[in-house]
Design an enzyme around this catalytic site. Structure first.
Site, short mmCIF file in Angstrom:
data_model
loop_
_atom_site.label_atom_id
_atom_site.label_comp_id
_atom_site.label_asym_id
_atom_site.label_seq_id
_atom_site.Cartn_x
_atom_site.Cartn_y
_atom_site.Cartn_z
N GLY A 147 0.82 -1.20 0.00
CA GLY A 147 0.00 0.00 0.00
C GLY A 147 0.85 1.25 0.00
O GLY A 147 0.39 2.34 -0.33
N SER B 178 11.48 0.91 6.12
CA SER B 178 11.41 2.01 5.15
C SER B 178 12.61 1.95 4.21
O SER B 178 13.20 2.97 3.87
CB SER B 178 11.39 3.38 5.85
OG SER B 178 10.35 3.43 6.78
N ARG B 179 12.98 0.74 3.80
CA ARG B 179 14.23 0.61 3.05
C ARG B 179 14.04 0.40 1.55
O ARG B 179 15.01 0.37 0.80
CB ARG B 179 15.08 -0.52 3.63
CG ARG B 179 14.40 -1.89 3.64
CD ARG B 179 15.28 -2.94 4.31
NE ARG B 179 16.32 -3.43 3.44
CZ ARG B 179 16.12 -4.29 2.43
NH1 ARG B 179 14.92 -4.76 2.20
NH2 ARG B 179 17.13 -4.68 1.68
N GLU C 76 7.63 4.68 7.66
CA GLU C 76 7.40 4.44 9.09
C GLU C 76 7.51 5.70 9.93
O GLU C 76 6.86 5.82 10.98
CB GLU C 76 8.45 3.47 9.63
CG GLU C 76 8.52 2.15 8.95
CD GLU C 76 9.77 1.42 9.39
OE1 GLU C 76 9.64 0.39 10.05
OE2 GLU C 76 10.88 1.88 9.08
#
Lengths: 780, 158
Positions: A486, A528-529, A737
């Site tokens: 998403g 968040s990579r 995040e």
């Protein structure tokens, strides 16, 4: 400056998946059809938070017509885990949390499986349970894992066998003790937060199929099919090439679908009914009771500054309630340890970050990975210290916040960021200086600010790989192993590929579902990579494909590669102004002169990325050259009011700003910022509740409220700044995040501004606020 | 358990199906008829992911039995776009990125479709009231409100 050749970088192109999602065509794991061979299953879960299993009788369940198999952990000795391998697939000798799987039933229908699960008889000897992470460190606490010393553990995790401590991370920097006397002001506090759930709308679902050839296939709602394969393969002794994990689109993850939750149970049940697919779909109640949670935390913080408000020293102890199994949680405590100060420049730091076993559900990653937990206390204590030294909270943060090239808490040099710009942006957006009037006489209004940092928390060397494949008509398939949850990762991959290749955005398709049999490797869709790491891999793969094309065309024309480029799907020469369309030639190549043979061939670009520069930290001091790859920073400001008659709190306005390095797709960033602000606000009111027997009291949407459409702030403002980093695609880094890390303390700071009461413990329930207001009135 | 033969009109097509007495509409749609666009979020009527239209009214398909639906007209998410043409609501959800993971989206769109067909120009309060039973963990809802308003300006539910 022109950022990108075709203008695709920095452009809010439409999501690749959006038409499927608005037409009902998007396929989630529960939507895959298996026909009449499909069997159904149900887990038998522990009714106690801590007990020895004395006897399991499966006979009655097995005798129920329609039951195919009943499995237990009897013959399964191997354990599961990512960082600390401590978790059985089915508990066999001891249960450690209410809801732990003890047995699994496979049957022709779901109804039969449910009936049969009730017939599995298990005798327990109940043991004393422990829930508080601080108490659990005490010598007289019940020991949850007597075998802790024998578990396999990553070389950067330090458990303390003989205790409930599964990780102890230390920072010893400068001299804290002698600094206190130099401080003009101090602030001290103890903060806590309860376990909360991820609450994706799609519950965990898996289907497993074991074939006679030894092939195992697992369809799973997974953020990390490769890590899932690795963990299950290691645990069950299946060769990696014989375990295929297929992961279609995920209906919300937030960290709860990283690693392995219940998927190994499905695999073991499938092994018992060879040749038939077995579906395990968690009910909503099980999603609340039987999946991993964001860990609880008790933090003790002391901080001091000089007369001008410069931070001098910090002393911190973090007690993470890791729950029954700490496999993932140990690295959360570590991440909290190496980022323990928050985004501040503090010369003297002493910190101990502990992960502790408790009889709560398994603690794990949740959006922000340790950072929402520690910022809850940090961002309130900074407000208190600012007040004690007589400074405005925003000004205090501007003075002390971390800056590019600062030596941060681990001794590492801070990667490029501009946190001051973020603070300025949210201050302006919320009209920080202005005191607003409440909207009614029974209400009080206040404003609060909070800042954050977060690094991708992961092993030093997690890799990403990508493949770019051309089709005959010059459309492109991009294959990645990173998941679309998403957040828009497929869109970012398509943008990066199209930009690099010089082809139109809508000619690029990102292959889904992910399939460990075909997809290139990706460590996990966490931290968040992806924009950064997978983005680098896609860029490298596209560059590889582009080079292949240009070499073929240059050879064909007798020109130099450097004189050519690809634009809008055409190879063009700056020198000769010739043009060569990509269609056909990307598969069939180009003929030599007079058709004397051919050159080129099907174009497949290959790329990977792995950070190679993260170093170990000293186990006694937490110091090292490079603790993490980089940090993302940000700020939030909140304007709220409290109803003095009910304790109800309403967030009127929330403003956020993050430094994203480079905005590949600005609107996708805004969707993260807006959604994260509401997720963060919701998290301030959430708690998984337990009674004294460890039973979960609120396993439903009615009793565990998440924010609905009526709860959202009247105004949600989002913004970003761009300070590029050296190792991200076009300088980009992740922000998925970060967007909820500091929301709860920003609300608490605004609440303090409104009513003058500090709330140290989450959740911020109306009854708690009401009672505190009443107490304040009584004592004056 | 007794098995019942029922007929439904799903997205304009007549479907005949045998269902046990205790089978809910969501399971009938998803497992008997293959309309998997309708999502199962809680099976307790608390999240709205399974919302479909029954004779034009929004209904949690996990809360009604299939046998009660005999001869009713059902509209699911698959019935909104007509030969590739999205409705203004679907278009607005797509254009405004009112979608992230997409699991709540079908239910959200069905509830919003029902709203716009009974109230083509809803206020923000009307939208909130109509969608309060549809949970979303990703978007923060503001874009969903914006998308319904945009669709309302562009021709409503249609």
């Amino acid at each position: 400056m022109k950022i990108s050749e075709s203008g695709l970088i920095g452009k809010s192109v439409p999501r690749t998946d959006v038409i499927d999602k608005v037409t009902g065509c998007a396929v989630f794991v529960d939507d895959i059809q298996f026909g009449p061979s499909l069997l159904h299953s149900r887990l038998v879960r522990s009714p106690y938070p801590h007990a020895l299993i004395k006897r399991i009788s499966t006979k009655k369940a097995e005798e129920l017509p329609g039951v195919r198999a009943v499995v237990t952990g009897k013959d399964l000795t191997a354990r599961l885990g990512l960082y600390l391998i401590d978790r059985p697939i089915f508990a066999s000798d001891r249960v450690r949390y209410y809801g732990e799987p003890v047995a699994g039933v496979v049957a022709n229908t779901e109804d039969i499986a449910v009936e049969a699960a009730k017939l599995v008889k298990i005798d327990y000897e109940v043991l004393p349970a422990i829930y508080d992470p601080v108490e659990s460190t005490q010598p007289d606490a019940p020991l949850l894992h007597p075998d802790l010393g024998s578990y396999t553990v990553a070389n950067f995790i330090f458990p303390e066998p003989g205790t409930n401590i599964s990780e102890h991370f230390k920072i010893r920097k400068g001299d804290v003790e002698s600094s206190w006397s130099n401080c003009a002001a101090l602030a001290e506090g103890r903060f806590s937060l309860p376990p909360i759930e991820h609450v994706p709308l799609e519950t965990h679902t898996s289907i497993a199929l074991s074939e006679k050839s030894g092939q195992m296939t697992l369809w799973a709602s997974s953020q990390s099919p490769f890590a899932m394969r690795d963990m299950i393969a290691q645990c069950l002794g299946i060769p990696h090439n014989k375990l295929r994990v297929i992961a279609p689109l995920v209906g919300g993850g937030f960290g709860g679908k990283a690693g392995v939750t219940m998927e190994a149970c499905a695999v073991v049940m499938a092994q018992a009914v060879e040749g038939r697919p077995v579906k395990l779909r968690l009910t909503r109640e099980e999603e609340f009771v039987g999946t991993s949670v964001r860990q609880s935390l008790v933090s003790e913080i002391k901080v001091g500054c000089d007369k001008d408000g410069n931070l001098l020293a910090m002393e911190l102890t973090y007690y993470f309630g890791g729950g029954a199994y700490n496999d993932y949680g140990v690295n959360i405590a570590r991440a909290a340890g190496y980022s323990c100060t928050g985004p501040y420049d503090v010369p003297n730091v002493k910190a101990d970050s502990l992960c502790v076993y408790t009889n709560h559900p398994v603690g794990s990653a949740m959006r922000g990975f340790g950072m929402p937990e520690i910022h809850w206390g940090l961002e309130q204590i900074m407000d208190q210290l600012a007040e004690n030294i007589g400074m405005d909270p925003a000004e205090f943060r501007l003075k002390n916040c971390v800056r590019t090239d600062d030596e941060i808490v681990t001794g590492m040099k801070m990667t490029p960021i501009d946190l001051e710009a973020c603070i300025d942006k949210v201050s302006k957006a919320i009209d920080w200086e202005k005191k607003e009037q409440p909207t009614a006489p029974n209400k009080k209004r206040g404003k609060g600010i909070a800042i954050m940092w977060k690094a991708p928390a992961m092993p030093p060397n997690p890799g990403s790989a990508a493949v770019v494949r051309f089709n005959e008509d010059a459309t492109v398939n991009v294959e990645v192993g990173g998941q679309e949850l998403g957040q828009g990762s497929f869109t970012i991959a398509a943008q990066i590929a199209a930009e690099t290749l010089g082809v139109p955005y809508n000619s690029v398709t990102v292959s889904s579902p992910l399939d460990t049999k075909y997809s290139p490797y990706e460590w996990q869709t966490v931290a968040s990579r992806l924009t950064w790491s997978m983005g680098n891999a896609v860029k490298a793969a596209a560059e590889d494909a582009r080079t292949q094309i240009l070499e073929t065309v240059a050879d064909h024309w007798g020109e130099e590669v450097d004189d050519l480029t690809i634009k809008d799907g055409l190879v063009i020469s700056f020198k000769s102004e010739r043009e060569q369309p990509l269609d056909k030639m990307v598969i069939y190549g180009l003929p030599n002169e007079d058709f004397e043979g051919w050159k080129g061939g099907p174009v497949i670009g290959r790329g990977h990325f792995m950070p190679t520069y993260v170093t170990n930290l000293d186990p006694e001091t937490g110091q090292g050259t490079r603790a993490v790859v980089h940090y993302t920073v940000g700020a939030q400001a909140v304007d709220l009011e409290v109803d003095l008659e009910t304790g109800q709190l309403e967030v009127l306005n929330i403003a956020s700003a993050y430094d994203v390095g480079r905005a590949i797709n600005p609107d996708l960033i805004m969707t993260q910022i807006e959604g994260g602000a509401v997720h963060g606000m919701s998290s301030a009111f959430e708690a998984l509740k337990f009674n004294e027997s460890g039973e979960v009291l609120n396993p439903s949407f009615v009793d565990y409220r998440i924010a609905n459409i009526a709860d959202i702030p009247r105004k949600i403002h989002g913004d970003y700044v761009e300070t590029p980093i050296g190792d991200g695609p076009w300088g980009a880094r992740g922000v998925g995040e970060h967007v909820m890390v500091q929301t709860a303390p920003a609300i608490a700071n605004a609440l303090y501004d409104a009513v003058g009461i500090r709330f140290s413990d989450l959740p911020l329930s109306a009854d708690k606020i009401y009672l505190a207001l009443e107490r304040k009135n009584e004592t004056g | 358990m007794a098995i019942h033969a029922i007929s439904l009109i799903v997205n304009g097509t007549k479907e005949q199906v045998q269902v046990p007495s205790n089978m809910t509409l969501i399971h009938t749609l998803r497992e008997k008829l293959g309309y998997t666009g309708t999502k199962n979020g809680c099976e307790a009527g608390e999240c709205g992911a399974c919302t479909v239209l029954v004779d034009g009214e929004p209904v949690n398909s996990c809360l009604v039995l299939a046998v009660e639906m005999d001869s009713k007209e059902i509209t699911t998410i698959e019935g909104l776009a007509d030969s590739g043409q999205l409705t203004p609501l679907q278009e607005a959800f797509a254009e405004l990125n009112a979608v992230q993971c997409g699991y709540c989206t079908p239910g959200m769109l069905m509830a919003a479709t029902a709203l716009l067909s009974r109230n083509p120009y809803p206020s923000e309060g009307d939208i909130v009231e109509a969608l309060v039973g549809n949970l979303c963990r990703c978007t923060g809802y503001q874009r969903i409100i914006d998308a319904v308003q945009k669709a309302s300006r562009n021709g409503g539910a249609r």
